[in-house]
Write a protein that holds these residues in place. Structure first.
Motif, short mmCIF file in Angstrom:
data_model
loop_
_atom_site.label_atom_id
_atom_site.label_comp_id
_atom_site.label_asym_id
_atom_site.label_seq_id
_atom_site.Cartn_x
_atom_site.Cartn_y
_atom_site.Cartn_z
N GLN B 127 -5.26 6.65 43.04
CA GLN B 127 -4.44 5.90 44.00
C GLN B 127 -4.44 4.41 43.68
O GLN B 127 -3.40 3.76 43.72
CB GLN B 127 -4.95 6.15 45.42
N ALA B 128 -5.62 3.85 43.38
CA ALA B 128 -5.70 2.41 43.08
C ALA B 128 -4.87 2.06 41.85
O ALA B 128 -4.29 0.98 41.77
CB ALA B 128 -7.15 2.00 42.87
N TYR B 129 -4.80 3.00 40.90
CA TYR B 129 -4.05 2.75 39.67
C TYR B 129 -2.65 3.37 39.73
O TYR B 129 -1.94 3.43 38.73
CB TYR B 129 -4.84 3.26 38.45
N ARG B 130 -2.27 3.83 40.93
CA ARG B 130 -0.92 4.39 41.17
C ARG B 130 -0.53 5.36 40.06
O ARG B 130 0.53 5.25 39.42
CB ARG B 130 0.10 3.27 41.27
N LEU B 131 -1.41 6.34 39.88
CA LEU B 131 -1.19 7.34 38.84
C LEU B 131 0.08 8.14 39.13
O LEU B 131 0.24 8.70 40.20
CB LEU B 131 -2.40 8.28 38.79
N ARG B 132 1.00 8.15 38.16
CA ARG B 132 2.23 8.92 38.32
C ARG B 132 2.34 10.03 37.28
O ARG B 132 3.05 11.00 37.50
CB ARG B 132 3.46 8.01 38.22
N SER B 133 1.68 9.81 36.15
CA SER B 133 1.68 10.90 35.17
C SER B 133 0.42 10.82 34.32
O SER B 133 -0.14 9.74 34.11
CB SER B 133 2.94 10.84 34.29
N LEU B 134 -0.02 11.97 33.88
CA LEU B 134 -1.22 12.07 33.05
C LEU B 134 -0.82 12.32 31.60
O LEU B 134 0.13 13.05 31.36
CB LEU B 134 -2.10 13.24 33.54
N PRO B 135 -1.52 11.73 30.64
CA PRO B 135 -2.57 10.74 30.83
C PRO B 135 -1.98 9.35 31.08
O PRO B 135 -0.82 9.10 30.73
CB PRO B 135 -3.28 10.75 29.48
N SER B 136 -2.76 8.48 31.68
CA SER B 136 -2.38 7.07 31.80
C SER B 136 -3.58 6.25 31.32
O SER B 136 -4.71 6.55 31.67
CB SER B 136 -2.06 6.71 33.25
N THR B 137 -3.28 5.24 30.53
CA THR B 137 -4.35 4.46 29.91
C THR B 137 -4.15 2.97 30.19
O THR B 137 -3.04 2.45 30.03
CB THR B 137 -4.36 4.71 28.39
N PHE B 138 -5.21 2.33 30.64
CA PHE B 138 -5.17 0.90 30.96
C PHE B 138 -6.18 0.20 30.06
O PHE B 138 -7.35 0.59 30.02
CB PHE B 138 -5.53 0.68 32.43
N ILE B 139 -5.73 -0.83 29.37
CA ILE B 139 -6.65 -1.57 28.49
C ILE B 139 -6.98 -2.90 29.15
O ILE B 139 -6.08 -3.69 29.46
CB ILE B 139 -6.04 -1.73 27.10
N VAL B 140 -8.28 -3.09 29.41
CA VAL B 140 -8.74 -4.23 30.20
C VAL B 140 -9.49 -5.20 29.28
O VAL B 140 -10.36 -4.78 28.50
CB VAL B 140 -9.68 -3.73 31.34
N ASP B 141 -9.14 -6.48 29.38
CA ASP B 141 -9.78 -7.45 28.48
C ASP B 141 -11.16 -7.88 28.99
O ASP B 141 -11.63 -7.40 30.02
CB ASP B 141 -8.84 -8.66 28.24
N ARG B 142 -11.77 -8.79 28.28
CA ARG B 142 -13.15 -9.19 28.60
C ARG B 142 -13.25 -9.92 29.94
O ARG B 142 -14.33 -10.02 30.51
CB ARG B 142 -13.70 -10.08 27.47
N GLN B 143 -12.12 -10.45 30.43
CA GLN B 143 -12.12 -11.14 31.72
C GLN B 143 -11.80 -10.18 32.88
O GLN B 143 -11.69 -10.60 34.03
CB GLN B 143 -11.10 -12.28 31.72
#
Lengths: 250, 172
Positions: B127-143
């Motif tokens: 829910q927090a990432y508003r998943l609409r389809s699988l797979p979903s990938t989020f790339i998060v930086d060092r900050q």
């Protein structure tokens, strides 16, 4: 926002799908305009397709070259279905270059051919705005206005809607004035109008890429394109015969 | 000339607005702080995204029945193995609300996955990432800011490597 449309097991990315519809509409408009300008519609259509396909391949190759280490480990990644691995500058450069070469080979008159492509450019500009509205990209700066859009946990300027309205306005201007003046004017009108709209709307964007000093990259590029378009309009206008002679394309 | 002058003035005026840009709320979109979460992994230990601030994190939402999710796991494992020493973390969030823990465990064992696999039993991360389809990938930086959002799959190893390379090169 609907970034994906789930059709059974198929997750259709609405942004690229909308852009694809824009391409289809643009090609149809370009063929119609080619007929009106008495150009070979097949040649104009092939020129547009050549530019698009070369642009796609160029954009992927440009991205891979910029990330060579990654693609040397996994060369098959070049044919990946991922839409986030394209280089826009490389795609534009190679796409426009390929289209230009095709046009020269077929001896298509430059300015009239550009005029035939003008409505396609307008349609693509509108499709881009719609695709950003669907995906949530190109979002606006936070603002509490009666017409604000709730996006990414804030009320924001609906910059995608502004861009869509601007595209319709530019298309309307082309429809009204762009088809009757000198050769090349219709194309330059769409380019100048789109650039002016970018300069204006970018100020309300919340995701602008910035240059040193806080200048917004898209605005600076938009100003350069606007300036170049206005100069060309003046030059191509002055190159016209003084009387109501036929349209020339030098 | 007047048009250009007005445009230049407008560009200059909006530059000031950009300089005073305000902090963003966490949201699942590139350029925004990644929404934080804390979930149990397969051994029952609680792992949160905030634990990995200062590292580059690939958050991958997946389910064992999802074909593209299964197909891209070897690429995730390979990237994790070769780049974890440089500060890369993979958090594979199993969408347990629409999967089963048993199936997730069996899949992890079958593919010998060594990165943390977290169980999203309450669907909170989806829910927090508003998943609409699988797979979903989020790339998060060092900050802790989302750099890329990759919807759908399977992701090629080159795509993952290209997306994390510049982020890993940044100083922690």
């Amino acid at each position: 926002m609907f970034p994906t449309l789930q059709l059974g097991p198929l997750a259709l990315p609405t942004g690229p799908f909308t852009l694809l519809l824009g391409v289809w509409l643009g090609l149809w408009l370009a063929e119609r305009e080619a007929d009106r300008l008495e150009l070979n519609r097949d040649h104009v259509s092939a020129l547009a397709m050549t530019g698009l396909l070369a642009g796609l391949v160029g954009a992927r190759l440009g991205y891979a070259l910029a990330h060579l280490d990654a693609y040397l480990v996994d060369p098959l990644g070049l044919i990946s279905n991922n839409l986030a691995t394209f280089s826009l500058p490389a795609g534009l450069l190679i796409g426009v270059g390929a289209a230009w070469l095709y046009g020269r080979r077929q001896r298509l008159p430059l300015r009239v051919t550009l005029d035939a492509l003008a409505p396609a450019l307008g349609a693509l500009s509108g499709a881009l705005a719609l695709s950003q509205l669907a995906s949530g990209d190109g979002f606006g700066a936070p603002a509490r206005l009666p017409w604000s859009l709730y996006l990414w946990d804030e009320w924001r300027h609906p910059t995608q809607v502004y861009a869509l309205l601007a595209a319709l306005l530019v298309f309307g201007a082309w429809w009204r004035w762009g088809q009757s003046a000198f050769a090349g004017f219709g194309f330059l009108l769409v380019v100048a109008g789109t650039a002016a709209a970018t300069v204006f709307i970018e100020a309300y964007r919340g995701d602008s890429a910035l240059l040193a000093g806080g200048w917004r990259t898209a605005q600076v590029l938009g100003l350069l394109v606007l300036g170049a378009s206005l100069i060309l309009i003046k030059r191509w206008h002055d190159a016209q015969p003084p009387t109501d002679g036929p349209r020339v394309d030098r | 000339m007047v048009t250009l002058l007005v445009g230049a003035l407008w560009t200059s005026a909006s530059r000031e607005v950009a300089a005073g840009d305000v902090a963003r709320m966490p949201s699942p979109h590139a350029g925004f702080p990644a929404p934080d979460f804390a979930l149990e992994d397969l051994s029952g230990e609680t792992v949160s995204l905030a634990d990995y601030r200062g590292q580059v994190v690939i958050v991958n939402l997946w389910a064992s029945w999802c074909g593209p999710c299964r197909a891209e796991m070897p690429a995730l494992q390979s990237v994790y193995e070769s780049l974890s020493a440089e500060g890369l973390v993979v958090l594979a969030v199993n969408s347990t609300a629409q999967d089963t823990e048993e199936a997730a465990r069996a899949f992890v064992t079958e593919h010998a996955l060594t990165f943390p696999v977290l169980l999203d039993r309450e669907d909170s991360v989806s829910q927090a990432y508003r998943l609409r389809s699988l797979p979903s990938t989020f790339i998060v930086d060092r900050q802790g800011v989302i750099d890329s959002v990759l919807i759908g799959g399977p992701l090629a190893e080159a795509v993952l490597r290209s997306k994390v390379a510049d982020l890993l090169a940044e100083a922690p």
